[in-house]
Design a protein around this motif. Sequence first.
Motif, mmCIF file in Angstrom:
data_model
loop_
_atom_site.group_PDB
_atom_site.id
_atom_site.type_symbol
_atom_site.label_atom_id
_atom_site.label_comp_id
_atom_site.label_asym_id
_atom_site.label_seq_id
_atom_site.Cartn_x
_atom_site.Cartn_y
_atom_site.Cartn_z
ATOM 1 N N LYS A 261 9.176 8.483 -12.434
ATOM 2 C CA LYS A 261 9.436 9.724 -11.702
ATOM 3 C C LYS A 261 8.215 10.632 -11.709
ATOM 4 C CE LYS A 261 14.413 10.153 -12.612
ATOM 5 N NZ LYS A 261 15.414 11.012 -13.280
ATOM 6 N N LEU B 272 7.399 2.770 -5.303
ATOM 7 C CA LEU B 272 6.495 2.866 -6.448
ATOM 8 C C LEU B 272 7.168 2.175 -7.642
ATOM 9 C CD1 LEU B 272 3.991 3.966 -7.923
ATOM 10 C CD2 LEU B 272 5.326 6.056 -8.386
ATOM 11 N N LEU C 30 9.558 6.235 -2.368
ATOM 12 C CA LEU C 30 8.739 7.371 -1.952
ATOM 13 C C LEU C 30 9.212 7.877 -0.596
ATOM 14 C CD1 LEU C 30 5.218 6.036 -3.028
ATOM 15 C CD2 LEU C 30 6.741 7.571 -4.304
ATOM 16 N N SER D 145 5.564 9.314 -9.462
ATOM 17 C CA SER D 145 5.859 9.431 -8.032
ATOM 18 C C SER D 145 5.244 10.698 -7.449
ATOM 19 C CB SER D 145 7.371 9.420 -7.808
ATOM 20 O OG SER D 145 7.978 10.564 -8.406
#
Length: 437
Positions: A54, A116, A110, A57
């Motif tokens: 996270k 990702l 994403l 990202s």
Amino acid sequence: MRSVTLRTGIRWKITLAIAAVGALIAVALSLVVHSAARVSMLESARDSQLENVKFLSRYAEAGRKLPATAAINDPKVPGQLRRTAESGRLGTYVQDNPKGLPEVWAAVPLGNGQILTLHSKFVENAKVMRDLDRALVVGSLAVIIGGSALGVLIGGQISRRLRKAAAAAQRVAHGDPDVRVRDAVGGVVRDETDDLARAVDAMADALQQRLEAERRVTADIAHELRTPVTGLLTAAELLPPGRPTELVRDRAQAMRALVEDVLEVARLDSASERAELQEVALGEFVTRRVSSLMPEATVRVVADEIVSTDPRRLERILGNLLANAARYGRAPVQVDIEGRVVRVRDHGPGFPEALLREGPSRFRTGSTDRAGVGHGLGLTIAEGQARVLGARLTFRNVAAPGGRESQGQAAGAVAVLWLPEHAPTATGSFPVIKLPG
């Protein structure tokens, strides 16, 4: 086929049982702990990996450089995790590696439709798992060793108590009426061994009472028969000469001898007989007695020795052995004296198997080929008198040519009297001898 019987002590059985149970419990707990710890660490690694992906990202959306373990649209991403991310959800996946450490994957979609992914090997957690497994192995071994030591301790205590009980019961079986198994076991802790000891003591007391009652009845009957038998024998002496008179006298003499033998057996069973000891030259003594009891017997003195014994009882033993050889065996009868050992051998059919196996027994004469007549009291009295002298009387057969003694083809019977080195005292006990050192 003969079955193989393994004999081991109760100590090692208890030790083996405790060690086996401890090993099973230790292995089961180790597997549970290992599995629970692995699952917990993997869940923690997946949560950590998800937080990291996270965070990364935002780096990817900002156009910053990603670490080597992160990638966009990685072709190696597992299919299940790819499908989760394509559906717009975050996900983690543990990929097992048969040849190495498992890999923990995390994926996040994403905004531009790309995926990702972040993956890393289970390295740090694997080290913790190895340390945990090592600790579990050490703990399991400690449990097994400790359980085995406890089993040896507990089993050893029980084994010692049982051995004491067995030794005391053996002394009771050998005729010691004062021994109590419960006192011999002793100890502070009460368990089933005490119940067994009390049961054996009760059984021994009951048997002793029965034997004593039977002995008293036998002695009373024999004593009551002595007077009329003596009167019968006296009256037979007054009968006129003739064959009927000889038969009456012979039967009366046989009955009188039987009554005397029964009385003697009763006295020996009472364990009240005591030896009157004298120093005698064994070879010379036996030679003179055998010459008077059985002149046709051959006497051979291999080694003479001075012994402390009761001459009257020793003569009684020799007389019974020679009478048994004359009645049930065949000539020649040979008597050998070697130190404190006296052997009486005949060349008859040998002793019955029951006598060799169980020893002399009153009113049991064995097989008809050797002991079809008589009352079985001669050897019983000889064995009892030997016991009073502290001696040992053994019986065996001489194998016939070809070694077929077990099939009843013996070349003679041998009775061996082993006189003790230290004769019993006047009280029936043995003197205490201090050994060197």
